[in-house]
Design an enzyme around this catalytic site. Structure first.
Site, PDB file in Angstrom:
ATOM      1  N   HIS A  32     -21.030 -23.930  48.533  1.00  0.00           N
ATOM      2  CA  HIS A  32     -21.484 -23.271  47.341  1.00  0.00           C
ATOM      3  C   HIS A  32     -20.510 -21.716  47.491  1.00  0.00           C
ATOM      4  O   HIS A  32     -20.290 -21.222  46.475  1.00  0.00           O
ATOM      5  CB  HIS A  32     -23.069 -22.766  46.928  1.00  0.00           C
ATOM      6  N   ASN A  66     -20.797 -33.341  43.273  1.00  0.00           N
ATOM      7  CA  ASN A  66     -20.891 -32.784  44.615  1.00  0.00           C
ATOM      8  C   ASN A  66     -22.046 -33.218  45.357  1.00  0.00           C
ATOM      9  O   ASN A  66     -21.970 -33.660  46.595  1.00  0.00           O
ATOM     10  CB  ASN A  66     -21.075 -31.244  44.178  1.00  0.00           C
ATOM     11  N   ASP A  67     -23.145 -33.428  44.657  1.00  0.00           N
ATOM     12  CA  ASP A  67     -24.191 -34.139  45.550  1.00  0.00           C
ATOM     13  C   ASP A  67     -24.261 -35.617  45.531  1.00  0.00           C
ATOM     14  O   ASP A  67     -24.642 -36.121  46.490  1.00  0.00           O
ATOM     15  CB  ASP A  67     -25.626 -33.554  45.043  1.00  0.00           C
ATOM     16  N   ARG A  79     -22.348 -32.533  52.299  1.00  0.00           N
ATOM     17  CA  ARG A  79     -21.313 -31.806  51.807  1.00  0.00           C
ATOM     18  C   ARG A  79     -20.701 -30.418  52.300  1.00  0.00           C
ATOM     19  O   ARG A  79     -19.592 -29.929  52.238  1.00  0.00           O
ATOM     20  CB  ARG A  79     -21.305 -31.393  50.384  1.00  0.00           C
ATOM     21  N   ARG A 119     -28.818 -24.688  33.482  1.00  0.00           N
ATOM     22  CA  ARG A 119     -29.476 -25.844  34.469  1.00  0.00           C
ATOM     23  C   ARG A 119     -30.686 -24.909  35.139  1.00  0.00           C
ATOM     24  O   ARG A 119     -30.564 -23.663  35.595  1.00  0.00           O
ATOM     25  CB  ARG A 119     -28.591 -26.198  35.668  1.00  0.00           C
ATOM     26  N   CYS A 164     -20.204 -32.213  35.854  1.00  0.00           N
ATOM     27  CA  CYS A 164     -20.106 -30.864  36.293  1.00  0.00           C
ATOM     28  C   CYS A 164     -19.782 -30.515  37.569  1.00  0.00           C
ATOM     29  O   CYS A 164     -19.926 -29.500  38.333  1.00  0.00           O
ATOM     30  CB  CYS A 164     -21.309 -29.951  35.765  1.00  0.00           C
ATOM     31  N   GLU A 191     -27.389 -36.768  40.103  1.00  0.00           N
ATOM     32  CA  GLU A 191     -26.433 -36.641  41.252  1.00  0.00           C
ATOM     33  C   GLU A 191     -27.399 -37.246  42.581  1.00  0.00           C
ATOM     34  O   GLU A 191     -26.961 -36.897  43.681  1.00  0.00           O
ATOM     35  CB  GLU A 191     -26.745 -34.941  41.556  1.00  0.00           C
ATOM     36  N   ARG A 241     -25.127 -22.297  36.728  1.00  0.00           N
ATOM     37  CA  ARG A 241     -25.997 -22.573  37.939  1.00  0.00           C
ATOM     38  C   ARG A 241     -26.898 -21.192  38.043  1.00  0.00           C
ATOM     39  O   ARG A 241     -26.490 -20.362  38.497  1.00  0.00           O
ATOM     40  CB  ARG A 241     -25.240 -22.394  39.299  1.00  0.00           C
TER      41      ARG A 241
END
Ligand code: PEP
Ligand code: MG
Length: 570
Positions: free
Chosen positions: A190, A455-456, A466, A333, A503, A432, A297
């Site tokens: 992040h 990403n996940d 990650r 989200r 995303c 995800e 986010r």
């Protein structure tokens, strides 16, 4: 002699400035007997004064650059240091028990912390967090340990840190922080994502940057190629200044596409949206010509502070984003806390596997007051634009149905109260977790849209953290296993007439874009700075051509084969 340290290019651009080392050392406190208690009390008072002076500067900085709510945290910290109940108790303990200031401060503050933590009142519980922070600051002075906070920075620097937590990143002042480099993290940690939305050049996962660099050293952060140049020579400085200029010129070229539609060479329209973390990021979204916000986010609204944001605060933030986007789609989200995004004030127990733990929708469904407050704020804001609500980390249909049920209950309550709520809010989920991708045909019947969170999805499918650069070789967006899951989701959604976005960072990746186009992805949501390069790339690609290659690509053995094929054929 200069030295080059390699890492992962996390955010494009070149920054040249002196290093600021961000340290968060462990404080080791030993109890000792002192003879001269008068001197010890003086030593304690001096440390308190130093901490106060520091907090004063931080508070003023925060007020100027970060707003009143962040400044209020530091004002509360100052009040703790002015509280005689705490300060006098430490002095008395030193005098009566002949102990050193460190251990007296540690014990007394520890007593206050557990007392406040046990209270039922939320406000009092938050005081425990304030005392913990302040006591750490005073102890650091007593122990002569460097304790730095990003909010204290008041000159141009590049930050060097083991890692930047999202809350550190939230305190960064864009005016002074020109770039950063960290030991750990990957492209999708992040801190890396935040650096892109703040348009700060960054290199992460260098493993050794904190070991090799000392404070004040001149550095070049090359966020284009993932390198940190330590103590550059004049020739290197010239070279990188030139590279900086070239990057600016390239950006100026891309900027010409800002008001254009995103159309492929064969006339297909692809929707390009941007990811944001705060309402301030909308400026970058509009400047980069994105057609919507594909992921807001919201957890950053909850960070860098010491209590939950109120419904009103959230409402204002969501409304601001929706209004500024002027009717363009905005996917917000719900809270996705956990993993590398912690909220210390929730006081959740440490977990062995935080990325697999009590987080996101799991936490929201259990601590429903937090969830309901956010949903009410979202529903109220829906009247001001084109809102779509998305739930993170959905693993089962039961979770989705429960979350939707809570949303509908709050909606009904608001409508009864006479509050205006949009009738057209789409409700979707992040895909995800592999279970959700595999079951996407069932989900597709109930959701309004999917947004694939690669990403996940990659970390869970490949079982590769990650954040962990030692297993980063397994973090493979182009692995055919990942591509097949993506195809599964897109096919399932289209069969039910639903749209699919992405995303995760993969959506803006030039190697992935031709494949995603061929797979039929409807919306690509990425860091705002990737939008124009992606638009430029898509304008040169043909969708029909890309579709022809999809079967070949998905039948390959390895990620390397896929990359080679894309480089040779697109
Ligand atoms: C993702 O997992 O791809 C995603 C977009 O969410 P985050 O990066 O916030 O976990
Ligand atoms: Mg995610």
């Amino acid at each position: 002699m200069s030295e080059k340290i390699s890492g992962i290019a996390a955010s494009a651009g070149i920054a040249i400035a002196k290093a600021f080392i961000l340290e968060n050392p462990e404080l080791i406190i030993e109890k000792k007997t002192v003879e001269n208690t008068g001197l010890e009390v003086e030593r304690f008072s001096a440390a308190v004064e130093k901490a106060k002076g520091e907090l004063q500067v931080i508070k003023e900085n925060a007020l100027k650059e970060l707003g009143e709510d962040k400044a209020a945290i530091f004002a509360a910290h100052l009040l703790v240091l002015e509280d005689p109940e705490l300060i006098d108790a430490v002095k008395t303990k030193i005098q009566n028990e002949n102990v050193n200031a460190e251990s007296a401060m540690d014990e007394i503050s520890g007593m206050f912390i557990s007392m406040f933590e046990q209270m039922d009142n939320e406000y009092m519980k938050e005081r425990a967090a304030d005392i913990r922070d302040v006591s750490k600051r005073v102890l650091a002075h007593l122990l002569g340990v460097q304790f730095s906070s990003p909010a204290t920075i008041s000159e141009e620097v590049v930050i060097i840190a083991e890692d930047l937590t999202p809350s550190d990143t939230a305190q960064l002042n864009r005016k002074f922080v020109l770039g950063f480099a960290t030991d750990i993290g990957g492209r999708t940690s992040h801190s890396a994502i935040m650096s892109r939305s703040m348009e700060i050049p960054a290199v992460v996962g260098t493993k050794t940057v904190t070991e090799k660099i000392s404070s004040g050293t001149l550095l070049i952060i090359d966020g284009l190629d993932g390198e940190v140049i330590v103590d550059p020579s004049n020739e290197e400085l010239d070279l990188y200044k030139k590279k900086q200029e070239e990057y600016k010129a390239q950006k100026a070229e891309w900027a010409k596409l800002v008001n254009e539609q995103t159309t492929t060479a064969d006339g297909h329209h692809a929707e390009l949206a941007a990811n944001i973390g705060t309402p301030q990021d909308v400026k970058g979204v509009l400047e980069n010509g994105a057609e919507g916000v594909g992921l807001y986010r919201t957890e950053f609204l909850y960070m860098g502070r010491d209590q939950l944001p109120t419904e009103e605060e959230q409402f204002k933030a969501y409304k601001e984003v929706l209004e500024k986007m002027e009717g363009k789609p905005v996917v917000i989200r719900t809270l996705d806390i956990g993993g590398d995004k912690e909220l210390p004030y929730l006081d959740l127990p440490k977990e062995m596997n935080p990325f697999l733990g009590f987080r996101a929708i799991r936490l929201c469904l259990e601590q429903q007051e937090i969830f309901r407050t956010q949903l009410r704020a979202l529903l109220r804001a829906s009247a001001y634009g084109n809102l779509k609500i998305m739930f993170p980390m959905i693993a089962t249909l039961v979770e989705f149905r429960s979350a939707k049920q809570v949303l509908l209950e709050e909606k009904e309550k608001l409508v009864k109260e006479g509050v205006s709520v949009s009738e057209n809010i789409e409700i979707g989920i992040m895909v995800e977790i592999p279970s959700t991708a595999v079951l996407s045909d069932r989900f597709a019947k109930e959701v309004d849209f999917f947004s694939i969170g690669t990403n996940d999805l990659i970390q869970y499918t490949m079982a590769a953290d990650r954040m962990n650069e030692r297993v980063s070789y397994l973090y493979q967006p182009y692995n055919p296993a990942i591509l097949r899951l993506i195809r599964m989701v897109i096919t399932a959604a289209h069969k039910e007439g639903k749209w699919v976005g992405m995303c995760g960072e993969m959506a803006g990746d030039p190697i992935a874009i031709p494949i995603l186009l061929g797979l039929g992805l409807d919306e690509f949501s990425m860091s705002a700075t990737s939008v124009l390069p992606a638009r430029s790339q898509l304008s040169k690609l043909s969708k029909a051509e890309a579709e022809k290659h999809v079967d070949t690509i998905l039948n390959m053995d390895t990620a390397e084969d896929v990359v080679k094929f894309v480089n040779e054929n697109f």
